[in-house]
Design a protein around this motif. Structure first.
Motif, PDB file in Angstrom:
ATOM      1  N   ARG A  64      -2.885  21.281   6.626  1.00  0.00           N
ATOM      2  CA  ARG A  64      -3.799  20.394   7.372  1.00  0.00           C
ATOM      3  C   ARG A  64      -3.474  18.922   7.177  1.00  0.00           C
ATOM      4  O   ARG A  64      -4.161  18.067   7.738  1.00  0.00           O
ATOM      5  N   HIS A  65      -2.490  18.603   6.358  1.00  0.00           N
ATOM      6  CA  HIS A  65      -2.164  17.173   6.187  1.00  0.00           C
ATOM      7  C   HIS A  65      -1.114  16.766   7.212  1.00  0.00           C
ATOM      8  O   HIS A  65      -0.152  17.493   7.453  1.00  0.00           O
ATOM      9  N   ARG A  66      -1.270  15.558   7.795  1.00  0.00           N
ATOM     10  CA  ARG A  66      -0.389  15.128   8.891  1.00  0.00           C
ATOM     11  C   ARG A  66       1.045  14.848   8.438  1.00  0.00           C
ATOM     12  O   ARG A  66       1.926  14.626   9.268  1.00  0.00           O
ATOM     13  N   HIS A  67       1.273  14.851   7.126  1.00  0.00           N
ATOM     14  CA  HIS A  67       2.668  14.738   6.677  1.00  0.00           C
ATOM     15  C   HIS A  67       3.416  16.067   6.753  1.00  0.00           C
ATOM     16  O   HIS A  67       4.642  16.094   6.623  1.00  0.00           O
ATOM     17  N   GLY A  93     -14.521   7.715  -0.982  1.00  0.00           N
ATOM     18  CA  GLY A  93     -13.748   8.578  -1.877  1.00  0.00           C
ATOM     19  C   GLY A  93     -12.778   7.822  -2.776  1.00  0.00           C
ATOM     20  O   GLY A  93     -12.301   8.354  -3.771  1.00  0.00           O
ATOM     21  N   MET A  94     -12.485   6.590  -2.422  1.00  0.00           N
ATOM     22  CA  MET A  94     -11.538   5.795  -3.193  1.00  0.00           C
ATOM     23  C   MET A  94     -12.239   4.849  -4.168  1.00  0.00           C
ATOM     24  O   MET A  94     -11.596   4.098  -4.887  1.00  0.00           O
ATOM     25  N   LEU A  95     -13.589   4.836  -4.181  1.00  0.00           N
ATOM     26  CA  LEU A  95     -14.304   4.011  -5.163  1.00  0.00           C
ATOM     27  C   LEU A  95     -13.958   4.484  -6.564  1.00  0.00           C
ATOM     28  O   LEU A  95     -13.770   5.687  -6.787  1.00  0.00           O
ATOM     29  N   ALA A 110      -7.129  18.614  -4.830  1.00  0.00           N
ATOM     30  CA  ALA A 110      -6.296  18.764  -3.634  1.00  0.00           C
ATOM     31  C   ALA A 110      -7.111  18.371  -2.402  1.00  0.00           C
ATOM     32  O   ALA A 110      -8.344  18.358  -2.439  1.00  0.00           O
ATOM     33  N   TYR A 111      -6.429  18.029  -1.317  1.00  0.00           N
ATOM     34  CA  TYR A 111      -7.118  17.781  -0.043  1.00  0.00           C
ATOM     35  C   TYR A 111      -6.191  18.204   1.091  1.00  0.00           C
ATOM     36  O   TYR A 111      -4.991  18.372   0.899  1.00  0.00           O
ATOM     37  N   ASN A 112      -6.783  18.395   2.275  1.00  0.00           N
ATOM     38  CA  ASN A 112      -6.009  18.801   3.470  1.00  0.00           C
ATOM     39  C   ASN A 112      -5.052  19.955   3.160  1.00  0.00           C
ATOM     40  O   ASN A 112      -3.853  19.893   3.485  1.00  0.00           O
ATOM     41  N   SER A 161      -0.736  11.981  -5.437  1.00  0.00           N
ATOM     42  CA  SER A 161      -0.606  10.557  -5.099  1.00  0.00           C
ATOM     43  C   SER A 161      -1.666   9.724  -5.791  1.00  0.00           C
ATOM     44  O   SER A 161      -2.802  10.172  -5.976  1.00  0.00           O
ATOM     45  N   GLY A 162      -1.334   8.474  -6.074  1.00  0.00           N
ATOM     46  CA  GLY A 162      -2.327   7.490  -6.507  1.00  0.00           C
ATOM     47  C   GLY A 162      -3.139   7.016  -5.316  1.00  0.00           C
ATOM     48  O   GLY A 162      -2.790   7.257  -4.160  1.00  0.00           O
ATOM     49  N   THR A 163      -4.238   6.295  -5.617  1.00  0.00           N
ATOM     50  CA  THR A 163      -5.200   5.957  -4.561  1.00  0.00           C
ATOM     51  C   THR A 163      -4.698   4.897  -3.580  1.00  0.00           C
ATOM     52  O   THR A 163      -5.195   4.829  -2.455  1.00  0.00           O
ATOM     53  N   PRO A 169       9.425   6.420   6.971  1.00  0.00           N
ATOM     54  CA  PRO A 169       8.742   7.663   6.596  1.00  0.00           C
ATOM     55  C   PRO A 169       7.431   7.429   5.861  1.00  0.00           C
ATOM     56  O   PRO A 169       7.197   6.363   5.293  1.00  0.00           O
ATOM     57  N   GLY A 170       6.591   8.465   5.840  1.00  0.00           N
ATOM     58  CA  GLY A 170       5.384   8.449   5.023  1.00  0.00           C
ATOM     59  C   GLY A 170       5.761   8.564   3.547  1.00  0.00           C
ATOM     60  O   GLY A 170       6.904   8.895   3.196  1.00  0.00           O
ATOM     61  N   CYS A 171       4.774   8.298   2.693  1.00  0.00           N
ATOM     62  CA  CYS A 171       5.062   8.285   1.247  1.00  0.00           C
ATOM     63  C   CYS A 171       5.311   9.698   0.721  1.00  0.00           C
ATOM     64  O   CYS A 171       6.298   9.942   0.007  1.00  0.00           O
ATOM     65  N   TYR A 172       4.459  10.656   1.087  1.00  0.00           N
ATOM     66  CA  TYR A 172       4.688  12.032   0.628  1.00  0.00           C
ATOM     67  C   TYR A 172       6.016  12.588   1.161  1.00  0.00           C
ATOM     68  O   TYR A 172       6.773  13.213   0.402  1.00  0.00           O
ATOM     69  N   ASP A 180       8.668  -0.012  11.814  1.00  0.00           N
ATOM     70  CA  ASP A 180       7.259   0.399  11.845  1.00  0.00           C
ATOM     71  C   ASP A 180       6.951   1.238  10.604  1.00  0.00           C
ATOM     72  O   ASP A 180       7.606   2.254  10.361  1.00  0.00           O
ATOM     73  N   LEU A 181       5.933   0.825   9.853  1.00  0.00           N
ATOM     74  CA  LEU A 181       5.584   1.568   8.641  1.00  0.00           C
ATOM     75  C   LEU A 181       4.597   2.701   8.921  1.00  0.00           C
ATOM     76  O   LEU A 181       4.297   3.502   8.038  1.00  0.00           O
ATOM     77  N   SER A 182       4.059   2.761  10.131  1.00  0.00           N
ATOM     78  CA  SER A 182       3.099   3.828  10.465  1.00  0.00           C
ATOM     79  C   SER A 182       3.863   5.052  10.970  1.00  0.00           C
ATOM     80  O   SER A 182       5.092   5.108  10.925  1.00  0.00           O
ATOM     81  N   TYR A 201       6.597   6.072  15.121  1.00  0.00           N
ATOM     82  CA  TYR A 201       7.980   6.327  15.546  1.00  0.00           C
ATOM     83  C   TYR A 201       8.714   7.278  14.614  1.00  0.00           C
ATOM     84  O   TYR A 201       9.933   7.253  14.514  1.00  0.00           O
ATOM     85  N   ARG A 202       7.951   8.147  13.932  1.00  0.00           N
ATOM     86  CA  ARG A 202       8.612   9.088  13.016  1.00  0.00           C
ATOM     87  C   ARG A 202       9.027  10.390  13.686  1.00  0.00           C
ATOM     88  O   ARG A 202       9.777  11.167  13.101  1.00  0.00           O
ATOM     89  N   PHE A 203       8.508  10.635  14.891  1.00  0.00           N
ATOM     90  CA  PHE A 203       8.731  11.953  15.511  1.00  0.00           C
ATOM     91  C   PHE A 203       9.625  11.827  16.730  1.00  0.00           C
ATOM     92  O   PHE A 203       9.394  10.995  17.606  1.00  0.00           O
TER      93      PHE A 203
END
Ligand SMILES: NC(=O)C1=CN([C@@H]2O[C@H](COP(=O)(O)OP(=O)(O)OC[C@H]3O[C@@H](n4cnc5c(N)ncnc54)[C@H](OP(=O)(O)O)[C@@H]3O)[C@@H](O)[C@H]2O)C=CC1
Ligand SMILES: CC(=O)N[C@@H](CCC(=O)OP(=O)(O)O)C(=O)O
Length: 353
Positions: free
Chosen positions: A214-217, A196-198, A208-210, A184-186, A153-156, A102-104, A107-109
């Motif tokens: 606040r980021h889920r990673h 936001g990705m346009l 910066a964001y989150n 990260s790239g878009t 895992p996630g990318c970050y 699973d790439l989402s 099942y990471r936790f």
């Protein structure tokens, strides 16, 4: 078993960025063959209609979801879907004997209360989640080899944890002082349309964001750091969006326990830590990684420095978010699950010179 001893593989979410990377990699993998491509809004379309440049190799039609059919046709299934879908599909596939990657985040936790706190939803599948192995081979290779279900895992977290792990595992830094500043790239945001990705929004800007946990990673990084440190650790993680398509650079700061350590000491430790890791390249003294070296490859490049004025170590880790950060790492995990060489079918040469 498919033709010529190849293992038949299915990809659910084939139209997305993760899906198309998987297709690209499977096309050149000597032991795997594409047996099913699945999607939702793209179902019924030829894969070649979405990605014409791959049309000469991939003639399949993207099919609507039918778990029984997938399990009949495939020994291995990649789920490359938005968070919150895989856990509804994986149990049927597992019951029928498929290996599932699973790439989402589903099942990471190991503790589902952490998952639901960050991702929402109402899950009662703790028993299945506990059988999943976190798909970071450089830390959990032996467990991945035995797994039927892998949570990739996630990318970050991939870039961050590969940079930080040797320090935590050897107890060289105070874990709570670790700060991860990642860019990260878009393409990290997936293929769905988002304002936001346009190009007009994301080009010529860097932000910066989150911020502030606040980021889920954040909990994903903390789960592994706590495992390595042997106690619960909070980590400062700040993600940024940069105007490029592919790549992540994580710059990591932490306070050394022993201020006498110098750059060469740490490089020796990193080289020893990753001596059996074909996808991690520790750079020579004074060399810092660039995202373009990793683009299109499954490699993670790591460089580091010690600042004797502040007694901090600074580690830089670069990956391609769609490769080592996503699809490439999933194939690496599958190679390990099948008992094959973990480099099989994965590119080492970057897109750029
Ligand atoms: N992009 C990145 O750098 C990384 C992403 N990830 C994770 O990987 C997963 C996939 O990401 P990414 O490829 O970027 O996402 P995309 O948005 O590019 O693709 C999502 C895919 O999911 C499919 N899909 C959505 N809903 C359903 C459904 N109900 N049934 C079947 N298929 C469905 C879509 O199909 P259709 O087009 O037909 O609707 C599409 O193929 C996500 O969980 C993401 O968080 C992990 C690491 C890095
Ligand atoms: C640039 C960008 O938007 N990146 C994504 C991370 C992509 C990823 O790895 O997502 P999952 O953990 O859900 O798999 C983000 O920050 O949400």
């Amino acid at each position: 078993m498919g033709d010529m001893g190849r293992i038949p593989v299915g990809i659910v979410g084939a139209s997305g960025y993760g899906g198309v990377q998987l297709v690209r990699l499977l096309m050149d993998h000597p032991r795997l063959e594409l047996a099913y491509l699945g999607g939702e809004s793209s179902a019924g379309k030829a894969f070649a209609e979405l990605y014409p440049h791959l049309g000469h190799r991939v003639q399949q039609i993207i099919e609507p979801l039918d778990l029984e059919k997938i399990a009949d046709r495939c020994q291995v299934v990649f789920l490359s879907l938005p968070n919150g879908l895989a856990y509804k599909m994986a149990p049927t596939l597992l019951e029928k004997g498929c290996k599932v990657l699973d790439l989402s985040a589903d099942y990471r936790f190991s503790d589902l209360s952490t998952y639901t706190a960050w991702y929402g939803g109402d899950r009662d599948d703790q028993a299945i989640a506990e059988t999943a192995v976190y798909g970071l081979p450089e830390l959990y290779r032996d467990r991945i080899a035995e797994a039927q279900l892998v949570g990739c895992p996630g990318c970050y977290p991939t870039a961050s944890l590969l940079g930080l792990s040797p320090l935590l595992k050897q107890g060289l830094v105070v874990p709570e002082t670790a700060i991860i500043d990642a860019k990260s790239g878009t393409s990290g945001g997936g293929r769905q349309a988002k304002v936001g990705m346009l190009l007009a929004e994301a080009d010529n800007t860097f932000a910066a964001y989150n911020v502030a946990g606040r980021h889920r990673h954040t909990p994903e990084i903390e789960q592994v750091c706590s495992d390595l440190a042997g106690h619960e650790v909070l980590i400062q993680f700040t993600p940024h969006l940069v105007p490029m398509v592919r790549g992540i650079l994580a710059t990591i700061y932490a306070n050394l326990r022993d201020p006498g350590l110098v750059r060469e000491d740490l490089l020796t430790i990193y080289n020893a830590f990753y001596r059996n890791a074909p996808w991690v390249r520790v750079l020579p003294s004074g060399t810092y990684p660039q995202t373009k070296w990793a683009a299109g490859t499954n490699l993670c490049y790591i460089g580091l420095e010690v600042d004797p004025r502040t007694d901090r170590v600074i580690v830089m880790s670069a990956i391609d978010n769609l490769m080592k950060g996503q699809a490439g790492q999933a194939i690496q995990c599958l190679n390990i699950m099948m008992g094959w060489d973990e480099t099989l079918g994965l590119p080492q040469l970057a897109f750029y010179p």
